[in-house]
Design an enzyme around this catalytic site. Structure first.
Site, mmCIF file in Angstrom:
data_model
loop_
_atom_site.group_PDB
_atom_site.id
_atom_site.type_symbol
_atom_site.label_atom_id
_atom_site.label_comp_id
_atom_site.label_asym_id
_atom_site.label_seq_id
_atom_site.Cartn_x
_atom_site.Cartn_y
_atom_site.Cartn_z
ATOM 1 N N ALA A 235 41.789 28.262 38.075
ATOM 2 C CA ALA A 235 41.314 28.466 39.446
ATOM 3 C C ALA A 235 41.604 29.911 39.833
ATOM 4 O O ALA A 235 42.528 30.533 39.287
ATOM 5 C CB ALA A 235 42.031 27.504 40.379
ATOM 6 N N GLY B 8 42.794 25.237 35.814
ATOM 7 C CA GLY B 8 41.526 24.605 36.211
ATOM 8 C C GLY B 8 40.464 24.716 35.133
ATOM 9 O O GLY B 8 39.579 23.857 35.037
HETATM 10 N N1 CAA Z 1 42.485 33.991 38.902
HETATM 11 C C1 CAA Z 1 42.097 35.227 39.313
HETATM 12 N N2 CAA Z 1 41.949 36.264 38.451
HETATM 13 C C2 CAA Z 1 42.219 36.040 37.149
HETATM 14 C C3 CAA Z 1 42.625 34.797 36.660
HETATM 15 C C4 CAA Z 1 42.766 33.731 37.605
HETATM 16 N N3 CAA Z 1 43.123 32.494 37.227
HETATM 17 N N4 CAA Z 1 42.834 34.894 35.326
HETATM 18 C C5 CAA Z 1 42.533 36.159 34.991
HETATM 19 N N5 CAA Z 1 42.169 36.867 36.078
HETATM 20 C C6 CAA Z 1 41.747 38.276 36.146
HETATM 21 C C7 CAA Z 1 42.948 39.223 36.060
HETATM 22 O O1 CAA Z 1 43.559 39.382 37.317
HETATM 23 C C8 CAA Z 1 42.283 40.482 35.553
HETATM 24 O O2 CAA Z 1 41.642 41.089 36.652
HETATM 25 P P1 CAA Z 1 41.706 42.721 36.791
HETATM 26 O O3 CAA Z 1 40.983 43.238 35.577
HETATM 27 O O4 CAA Z 1 40.987 42.974 38.068
HETATM 28 O O5 CAA Z 1 43.148 43.082 36.787
HETATM 29 C C9 CAA Z 1 41.183 39.970 34.635
HETATM 30 O O6 CAA Z 1 40.982 38.600 34.994
HETATM 31 C C10 CAA Z 1 41.559 40.016 33.154
HETATM 32 O O7 CAA Z 1 42.820 39.347 32.998
HETATM 33 P P2 CAA Z 1 44.091 40.014 32.290
HETATM 34 O O8 CAA Z 1 44.064 41.506 32.422
HETATM 35 O O9 CAA Z 1 45.312 39.317 32.804
HETATM 36 O O10 CAA Z 1 43.792 39.640 30.772
HETATM 37 P P3 CAA Z 1 44.855 39.349 29.625
HETATM 38 O O11 CAA Z 1 44.093 39.189 28.365
HETATM 39 O O12 CAA Z 1 45.961 40.345 29.658
HETATM 40 O O13 CAA Z 1 45.510 37.917 30.004
HETATM 41 C C11 CAA Z 1 45.452 35.603 30.686
HETATM 42 C C12 CAA Z 1 44.710 36.780 30.006
HETATM 43 C C13 CAA Z 1 46.663 35.225 29.846
HETATM 44 C C14 CAA Z 1 44.497 34.440 30.751
HETATM 45 C C15 CAA Z 1 45.909 36.048 32.098
HETATM 46 O O14 CAA Z 1 44.808 36.614 32.776
HETATM 47 C C16 CAA Z 1 46.439 34.942 32.939
HETATM 48 O O15 CAA Z 1 47.579 34.535 32.755
HETATM 49 N N6 CAA Z 1 45.633 34.425 33.894
HETATM 50 C C17 CAA Z 1 46.039 33.394 34.824
HETATM 51 C C18 CAA Z 1 46.053 32.031 34.146
HETATM 52 C C19 CAA Z 1 46.548 30.975 35.120
HETATM 53 O O16 CAA Z 1 47.655 31.034 35.605
HETATM 54 N N7 CAA Z 1 45.705 29.962 35.392
HETATM 55 C C20 CAA Z 1 46.036 28.876 36.289
HETATM 56 C C21 CAA Z 1 45.504 29.123 37.664
HETATM 57 S S1 CAA Z 1 46.057 27.912 38.842
HETATM 58 C C22 CAA Z 1 45.033 26.590 38.633
HETATM 59 O O17 CAA Z 1 44.116 26.604 37.823
HETATM 60 C C23 CAA Z 1 45.307 25.409 39.567
HETATM 61 C C24 CAA Z 1 44.485 24.157 39.342
HETATM 62 O O18 CAA Z 1 44.956 23.197 38.812
HETATM 63 C C25 CAA Z 1 43.107 24.056 39.836
#
Ligand code: CAA
Length: 259
Positions: free
Chosen positions: A67, A110
């Site tokens: 999400a 999500g």
């Molecule tokens: N929401 C918003 N933005 C996100 C995102 C998310 N879930 N995941 C990635 N992005 C964005 C990053 O902020 C980044 O944006 P910028 O370029 O503007 O900085 C872009 O996508 C690329 O991401 P990274 O630079 O972080 O890429 P990476 O390869 O270094 O890492 C990753 C990849 C490990 C997936 C990392 O992005 C990450 O940890 N993302 C979040 C994952 C997460 O926590 N997901 C759970 C969300 S909560 C949920 O889903 C609740 C539910 O049950 C519905």
């Protein structure tokens, strides 16, 4: 169908409706608008006679990284209660036609929950699944704790949910989370080929098999079997049952119409 979407791309060709998540710059992070677009596209395809199977995939290096954290970071509990967005997610799991997911890269939070709404999952070697919500001080809210537990059992699900660690494609295959691992280059082509094969099956049988299997997850065995039986009987009111059995007796291929 209205194709004027902001965060997804859709197409319908040869009986297959394809939905591609399309926010690659943020790894297809799922915001509210994207969920309602996916839901609208899926429900439209579910009601479209030209679609027999739906394929769900992502554009870029992720299926979906969860999400959209930026969208929800400042939300209050009451905002979430009143927006009630998870009912849209519930409806994704009510689609009657087979939904096949093709997962490349990250399917987290999500994004993993969305993948778990699919009936069949193919993943590329680089796919990674997980529930990192614990690292954000929250937990899955769109079915993750329930669907993962039903798939792999309490003990293993606890471990993945407590640690937030990422599961490789091989581990996902091992735990029965996905059906197949396919090379990155061939993932979409092979998924479409498989969808094509399924699209030739009797549509009403597909529909009632899907419904019955989903009931097996929720119902005790006896109730599930009663449900299955009624669906079996129900198919005898279809033209396709007459056609399928007649074709067998006449030693020819059946021509199923979904009627
Ligand atoms: N929401 C918003 N933005 C996100 C995102 C998310 N879930 N995941 C990635 N992005 C964005 C990053 O902020 C980044 O944006 P910028 O370029 O503007 O900085 C872009 O996508 C690329 O991401 P990274 O630079 O972080 O890429 P990476 O390869 O270094 O890492 C990753 C990849 C490990 C997936 C990392 O992005 C990450 O940890 N993302 C979040 C994952 C997460 O926590 N997901 C759970 C969300 S909560 C949920 O889903 C609740 C539910 O049950 C519905």
């Amino acid at each position: 169908m209205n194709n004027n979407f902001e965060h997804i791309i859709t197409s319908i060709e040869d009986g297959i409706g394809k939905i591609t998540l399309n926010r690659p710059k943020v790894l297809n992070a799922i915001n509210r608008k994207m969920v309602s677009e996916i839901l609208f596209a899926m429900e439209s395809m579910d009601n479209d006679e030209d679609v027999r199977v739906i394929v769900l995939t992502g554009n870029g290096r992720a299926f979906a990284a969860g999400a959209d954290i930026d969208e929800m970071a400042n939300a209050s509990a009451m905002d979430l209660e009143l927006t009630n967005q998870f009912t849209d997610w519930d409806r994704l799991a009510w689609i009657k036609k087979p939904v096949i997911g093709a997962v490349q890269g990250f399917a987290l939070g999500g994004g993993f929950e969305l993948a778990l709404c699919c009936d069949i999952l193919f993943a590329s070697h680089n796919a990674e699944f997980g529930f990192p919500e614990i690292n954000l001080g929250v937990m899955p809210g769109a079915g993750g704790t329930q669907r993962l537990t039903k798939l792999m059992g309490k003990t293993k699900a606890m471990e993945w949910l407590f640690t937030g660690e990422r599961m490789s494609a091989n581990e996902a295959l091992h735990y029965g989370v996905i059906n197949r691992i396919i090379s990155d280059e061939l993932l979409l082509a092979e998924t479409m080929k498989y969808a094509k094969k399924i699209s030739k099956q009797a549509p009403l049988s597909l529909r009632l098999i899907k419904e019955s299997v989903l009931k097996a997850v929720d119902y005790p065995l006896y109730e599930g079997m009663q449900h299955e039986r009624k669906n079996f009987y129900l198919l005898f009111s279809s033209e396709d049952q007459k056609e399928g059995m007649k074709a067998f007796q006449e030693r020819r291929r059946p021509n199923f119409k979904g009627k």
